[in-house]
Design an enzyme around this catalytic site. Structure first.
Site, PDB file in Angstrom:
ATOM      1  N   SER A  76       0.856  -1.196   0.000  1.00 25.96           N
ATOM      2  CA  SER A  76       0.000   0.000   0.000  1.00 25.96           C
ATOM      3  C   SER A  76       0.884   1.236   0.000  1.00 25.96           C
ATOM      4  CB  SER A  76      -0.895   0.029   1.235  1.00 25.96           C
ATOM      5  OG  SER A  76      -1.422   1.341   1.400  1.00 25.96           O
ATOM      6  N   HIS A  97      -1.495  -1.362  -4.002  1.00 26.64           N
ATOM      7  CA  HIS A  97      -2.737  -1.014  -3.318  1.00 26.64           C
ATOM      8  C   HIS A  97      -2.756   0.499  -3.091  1.00 26.64           C
ATOM      9  CE1 HIS A  97      -6.144  -2.065  -0.642  1.00 26.64           C
ATOM     10  NE2 HIS A  97      -5.687  -1.126   0.179  1.00 26.64           N
ATOM     11  N   ASP A 110      -4.869   3.547  -1.428  1.00 27.63           N
ATOM     12  CA  ASP A 110      -5.892   3.829  -0.423  1.00 27.63           C
ATOM     13  C   ASP A 110      -6.477   5.222  -0.611  1.00 27.63           C
ATOM     14  OD1 ASP A 110      -6.073   1.510   1.306  1.00 27.63           O
ATOM     15  OD2 ASP A 110      -3.962   1.899   1.785  1.00 27.63           O
ATOM     16  N   MET A 128      -9.125   7.979   0.590  1.00 23.33           N
ATOM     17  CA  MET A 128      -9.950   8.382   1.744  1.00 23.33           C
ATOM     18  C   MET A 128     -10.500   9.779   1.501  1.00 23.33           C
ATOM     19  SD  MET A 128      -7.560   7.060   4.876  1.00 23.33           S
ATOM     20  CE  MET A 128      -6.665   5.497   4.758  1.00 23.33           C
ATOM     21  N   HIS A 142      -8.594   1.014  -3.379  1.00 28.34           N
ATOM     22  CA  HIS A 142      -9.493   0.759  -2.242  1.00 28.34           C
ATOM     23  C   HIS A 142     -10.197   2.070  -1.900  1.00 28.34           C
ATOM     24  CE1 HIS A 142      -9.538  -0.341   2.367  1.00 28.34           C
ATOM     25  NE2 HIS A 142     -10.752  -0.242   1.861  1.00 28.34           N
ATOM     26  N   MET A 186     -12.252   4.198   0.268  1.00 27.86           N
ATOM     27  CA  MET A 186     -12.816   4.439   1.603  1.00 27.86           C
ATOM     28  C   MET A 186     -13.510   5.790   1.555  1.00 27.86           C
ATOM     29  SD  MET A 186      -9.553   2.979   3.682  1.00 27.86           S
ATOM     30  CE  MET A 186      -8.521   3.232   2.232  1.00 27.86           C
ATOM     31  N   MET A 193     -11.113  -6.285   6.046  1.00 33.18           N
ATOM     32  CA  MET A 193     -10.240  -5.361   6.783  1.00 33.18           C
ATOM     33  C   MET A 193      -9.894  -5.942   8.154  1.00 33.18           C
ATOM     34  SD  MET A 193      -9.747  -2.804   4.787  1.00 33.18           S
ATOM     35  CE  MET A 193      -8.780  -1.864   5.963  1.00 33.18           C
ATOM     36  N   ASP A 237      -6.364  -6.793   4.598  1.00 27.51           N
ATOM     37  CA  ASP A 237      -5.725  -5.476   4.631  1.00 27.51           C
ATOM     38  C   ASP A 237      -5.748  -4.917   6.053  1.00 27.51           C
ATOM     39  OD1 ASP A 237      -4.878  -2.862   4.125  1.00 27.51           O
ATOM     40  OD2 ASP A 237      -6.652  -2.287   2.984  1.00 27.51           O
ATOM     41  N   GLY A 238      -4.557  -4.576   6.551  1.00 27.77           N
ATOM     42  CA  GLY A 238      -4.454  -3.908   7.845  1.00 27.77           C
ATOM     43  C   GLY A 238      -3.556  -4.643   8.814  1.00 27.77           C
ATOM     44  N   GLY A 239      -2.437  -3.999   9.158  1.00 32.15           N
ATOM     45  CA  GLY A 239      -1.542  -4.572  10.167  1.00 32.15           C
ATOM     46  C   GLY A 239      -0.791  -5.806   9.706  1.00 32.15           C
ATOM     47  N   SER A 247       2.698  -0.107   6.146  1.00 26.66           N
ATOM     48  CA  SER A 247       3.860   0.150   6.998  1.00 26.66           C
ATOM     49  C   SER A 247       4.721  -1.093   7.196  1.00 26.66           C
ATOM     50  CB  SER A 247       3.401   0.704   8.351  1.00 26.66           C
ATOM     51  OG  SER A 247       2.545  -0.223   8.985  1.00 26.66           O
TER      52      SER A 247
HETATM   53  C1  DX5 Z   1      -6.238   1.353   6.151  1.00 29.29           C
HETATM   54  C2  DX5 Z   1      -5.860   1.100   4.709  1.00 29.29           C
HETATM   55  C3  DX5 Z   1      -4.769   0.091   4.609  1.00 29.29           C
HETATM   56  C4  DX5 Z   1      -3.482   0.593   5.194  1.00 29.29           C
HETATM   57  C5  DX5 Z   1      -2.576  -0.560   5.475  1.00 29.29           C
HETATM   58  O1  DX5 Z   1      -7.160   2.360   6.237  1.00 29.29           O
HETATM   59  O2  DX5 Z   1      -6.964   0.612   3.989  1.00 29.29           O
HETATM   60  O3  DX5 Z   1      -4.584  -0.335   3.274  1.00 29.29           O
HETATM   61  O4  DX5 Z   1      -2.806   1.482   4.367  1.00 29.29           O
HETATM   62  O5  DX5 Z   1      -1.520  -0.078   6.235  1.00 29.29           O
HETATM   63  P1  DX5 Z   1      -0.807  -1.002   7.307  1.00 29.29           P
HETATM   64  O6  DX5 Z   1      -0.300  -2.189   6.537  1.00 29.29           O
HETATM   65  O7  DX5 Z   1       0.276  -0.139   7.836  1.00 29.29           O
HETATM   66  O8  DX5 Z   1      -1.838  -1.387   8.309  1.00 29.29           O
HETATM   67 ZN    ZN Z   2      -6.488  -0.377   1.996  1.00 29.96          ZN
END
Ligand code: DX5
Ligand code: ZN
Length: 223
Positions: A8, A33, A35, A37, A66, A68, A137, A175-177, A198
């Site tokens: 991402s 990916h 993101d 927002m 993605h 959001m 997620m 996706d996430g963490g 990250s």
């Molecule tokens: C969260 C995003 C994720 C995010 C992932 O709102 O949709 O794609 O960037 O970042 P990490 O891998 O650091 O959780």
């Molecule tokens: Zn995402």
């Protein structure tokens, strides 16, 4: 390709985004990916179609966008024109999900539905016969760098079992963490695509991407 890795770019260094995209691609990213927002569906603002268009010439790797945003239906054409290959939309957004999925397909793009950590799998079920992607997620959307929610793992397993049982050709994204340890957990539970922000950017991109892939592959072989 047992498990795909989708870095991402939200966690990339924006002052040298082009270099970071090239680094991720050179390290073997299967897709990128992106993101998006809107400051309304989630309390943060990120990137739009202009950014997608500007990095599009850098690589042929698929762009997985993605959304959001509160009204994803308003942005389908702009992201399709900018060069998105996948558009994933939240079931929690304010739209007729089926209509948005059809608009995405009409724009020539693969479509997916997304579930927040606290949204039941059943909310996605009615659409799974019509989409190419299901994104589960494992953090509440809004920012990178949050901690993987292990309480979502049963939903990943449930989704895997459902897709296999019905024989749907839908890629299951998580996706996430995602870091090395949680990549293993998500792949074991049935993920086809792992998104990591990250966990990969901004430093040691190649090394971290490969470590995540290795962990996912070990888990995949054991499943
Ligand atoms: C969260 C995003 C994720 C995010 C992932 O709102 O949709 O794609 O960037 O970042 P990490 O891998 O650091 O959780
Ligand atoms: Zn995402």
């Amino acid at each position: 390709m047992p498990v795909k890795i989708a870095p991402s770019i939200l966690s990339a260094r924006f002052d040298r985004l082009g270099d970071q995209v090239r680094e991720a691609v050179a390290a073997g990213a299967d897709m990128l990916h992106i993101d998006v927002m809107d400051g309304h569906f989630v309390p943060n603002l990120t990137m739009g179609p202009a950014l997608v268009k500007s990095i599009r010439p850098l690589t042929k790797v698929p762009f997985d966008v993605h959304l959001m945003v509160t009204r994803p239906q308003d942005f389908v054409k702009a992201f399709a024109d900018a060069g998105a290959d996948d558009l994933t939309v939240h079931v929690e957004s304010e739209h007729d999900v089926r209509e948005t999925v059809r608009a995405i397909h009409a724009a020539g793009v693969r479509a997916g539905v997304v579930l927040n950590p606290d949204t039941a799998f059943e909310k996605a079920e009615p659409f799974l016969g019509e989409v190419e992607l299901l994104l589960v997620m494992t953090v509440h959307p809004g920012s990178a760098g949050q901690t993987f929610r292990h309480d979502v793992v049963p939903k990943i397993r449930l989704a895997r079992a459902f897709l296999d049982k019905l024989g749907y050709d839908v890629e299951l994204q998580v996706d996430g963490g995602i870091k090395v340890d949680t990549a293993q957990v998500a792949a074991e539970a049935g993920a086809d695509i792992l998104v990591s922000g990250s966990g990969i950017f901004p430093d040691r991109v190649a090394e971290t991407l490969r470590a995540i892939r290795a962990a996912a592959e070990r888990a995949f072989e054991g499943r």
